[in-house]
Design a protein around this motif. Sequence first.
Motif, short mmCIF file in Angstrom:
data_model
loop_
_atom_site.label_atom_id
_atom_site.label_comp_id
_atom_site.label_asym_id
_atom_site.label_seq_id
_atom_site.Cartn_x
_atom_site.Cartn_y
_atom_site.Cartn_z
N ILE B 145 0.33 20.16 -47.15
CA ILE B 145 1.04 21.49 -48.16
C ILE B 145 1.50 22.92 -47.25
CG2 ILE B 145 0.56 22.71 -50.00
CD1 ILE B 145 -1.13 20.81 -50.75
N THR B 146 2.95 23.18 -47.18
CA THR B 146 2.85 24.51 -46.28
C THR B 146 4.46 25.32 -47.64
OG1 THR B 146 4.83 23.24 -45.16
CG2 THR B 146 2.21 23.93 -44.28
N LYS B 147 4.15 26.32 -46.92
CA LYS B 147 4.67 27.12 -48.42
C LYS B 147 6.30 27.85 -47.65
CE LYS B 147 4.14 30.40 -51.08
NZ LYS B 147 2.62 30.56 -52.04
N TRP B 156 5.58 18.91 -49.87
CA TRP B 156 4.73 18.18 -49.92
C TRP B 156 4.69 17.04 -48.27
CZ3 TRP B 156 1.77 15.67 -54.22
CH2 TRP B 156 0.86 16.97 -54.86
N GLY B 157 4.23 16.90 -47.29
CA GLY B 157 4.06 16.07 -46.10
C GLY B 157 3.47 15.45 -45.51
N ILE B 198 -4.23 21.14 -45.52
CA ILE B 198 -4.32 19.02 -45.13
C ILE B 198 -4.88 19.13 -46.34
CG2 ILE B 198 -4.86 17.53 -43.79
CD1 ILE B 198 -4.89 20.09 -41.60
N VAL B 199 -4.51 17.40 -47.46
CA VAL B 199 -5.33 17.38 -48.47
C VAL B 199 -5.74 16.32 -48.33
CG1 VAL B 199 -4.96 16.81 -50.51
CG2 VAL B 199 -4.01 18.85 -50.30
N ILE B 200 -6.93 15.39 -48.66
CA ILE B 200 -7.05 14.12 -48.14
C ILE B 200 -7.50 13.36 -49.71
CG2 ILE B 200 -9.16 12.20 -47.26
CD1 ILE B 200 -8.43 14.84 -44.67
N GLY B 201 -7.26 12.35 -49.79
CA GLY B 201 -8.22 11.53 -51.46
C GLY B 201 -7.52 11.92 -52.75
N CYS B 202 -6.17 11.85 -52.77
CA CYS B 202 -5.18 11.98 -53.77
C CYS B 202 -5.01 10.59 -54.68
CB CYS B 202 -4.20 12.66 -54.14
SG CYS B 202 -4.72 14.47 -53.42
N VAL B 209 4.49 10.81 -53.23
CA VAL B 209 5.48 10.82 -53.20
C VAL B 209 5.20 12.01 -51.64
CG1 VAL B 209 6.30 12.80 -54.08
CG2 VAL B 209 6.01 11.10 -55.64
N ALA B 210 4.25 12.32 -50.70
CA ALA B 210 4.40 13.33 -49.95
C ALA B 210 5.13 12.71 -48.95
CB ALA B 210 3.29 13.61 -49.17
N THR B 211 5.40 11.26 -48.91
CA THR B 211 5.88 9.93 -47.92
C THR B 211 7.38 9.74 -48.03
OG1 THR B 211 6.08 8.07 -48.66
CG2 THR B 211 3.81 8.57 -47.62
#
Lengths: 98, 479
Positions: B145-147, B156-157, B198-202, B209-211
């Motif tokens: 996540i960046t802004k 989101w990527g 960096i988010v892990i495990g949603c 969606v991030a892909t």
Amino acid sequence: MKREYVTFVRKLGDLTEGKQTLFIKDLTPGPRKYDTKLVRAELSLSPNKLPTGDSLWVRSETGYLHPRPWAMSILEELPPHVTGQPWQDVFAALRLLK
Amino acid sequence: MPSVDLRDFIAALERSGDLVRIMKEVDWDMEVGAISRRVFEQAGPALLFEKIKDYPPGYSILNGPVATWRRVAIALDLPPETSVRQLYAAYEERHQKKIEPVVVQSATCQENAMIGPEVDIYQLPAPMVHEGDGGRYIGTWDIVITKDPETGWTNWGTYRFMIHTKDLLAGWPQATSHLAVIMKGKYLPRKQAMPIAIVIGCEPLCHMVATDPYKLGEDEVAYAGGLRGAPVEIIQCKTNDLMVPARCEIVIEGELLPDRIAIEGPFGEYPGYRSGTMGEGVLVQITGITHRRDPIITLSTLGIPPDDSSIAASLTAAIAMKRGLKRHGIPVTDVYVPPEGVTHLVIVGVEHGGSKVAREVLDYFTARRVMVSKVIVIERDVDVFDMNQVIHAFSTKCHPGRGITLEHYEGRGNALTPCYSSDERRRLKGTSVVFDATWPEDWEAEAIPIKASFKTTYPESVRQKVLANWESYGLGGKP
């Protein structure tokens, strides 16, 4: 006791004997295996030239493992990064340190 | 209702028989990767490794949350046996729905925290995924996540991140990625560090969606809500102002540095090879790590298909491409990204073909950053989802001289294309090709070869008779 490290190069020919600045990964088993250091080190293809040196395995940019390790004597540990902008070639930045 | 979080999804996979818990102790140093890769190559279940060498009981790794179509169906809250065509239709139907996120003030993802000098990424069991990788990859199936600091757009990527030291990560978001657009456009000119999470495990739909290649400026979190049919709960990071999914397992907070770099890669990547550009990444200073009690790292042991990337991107990329082609006025009927083609190969179905349409399709795929190198264009008589039909059309209708059009480019190619040389990868130089497997637009109807199939070479009356009498011929089975 001798330690083992690995370094990555674009091509094996990029690595030369003598004093080098390079990123190395510590292969000591345990939860901190593969921790990265930036070091100035003396390198040699022949273990006899650096009898108290550590072993340095070398992999290419595809991860290809060269069969023979080099000998390495760490002269100085540096902060684990070099000056440069994101997406810049880190090897070019390392060459500027020499 | 889709799963509320990763643990809920794991329970759903367990109920459907699509998950195996591995309770025997396994080594994070390649053993987890080797087991996972072997199971991927058998199209096997998701794996939950519950006992990791060197780490406390309860710390675990989940490999392959959506690496089969069955698991994608479960993620979408559809029956596991839903067909690929139906999955595409369901995803397309929900693709443009937006439900804004809901901000919460406390979350399980912040039950435990390491802030500032306490940060030690080695407290988490990041795996050494493949032999010969540049290091241990904590980010393989993550949401980064960046802004944009001016517009507020939150991107989101999914980008890979490797442990460098206890408080530094090295990563390789491609230089043409949306993350790179924000960093190069808004932070580098000011020599400022960019906040990053960096988010892990949603739960899996957030990861899918991030892909998904949504357009620049689109907040993926609202589309994740639309896909789920319920808002994503978000919470502010402890050390920056980024908002992250509150029900995730782990958040690594940090700053992408504008003036320092370090070695990154190589890594066994989604095209199925260790390729790309080693040593041209980015460096993230970790400012905080928060995680749930007994955190679960999501892992995708990338390589030859199938895996999470080839399956999820088959769906998300295809739907985005179909929308984009329509927007460009191309008479597209369907797009299929076969997982075996790892997004390098795309099948585009059109109402009517010809060289002009094929050229327009190629122009669409090469106008900006280019992730696709081979496109096959087919007409309505071919089912895009049936690769037997696609190969037949390609083999017979694509003229080896006139039917192939190339486009060369530099500075926007996909460095993860294994057939490109090292020099081409570094210069983002590439070539894309369209194979026109349609009949030329100027051929008279009477000149077009008639396909010799049951459906196309017999009168309706004969076909009906054959189908009606099928059983009486003693043939059995489905007519």
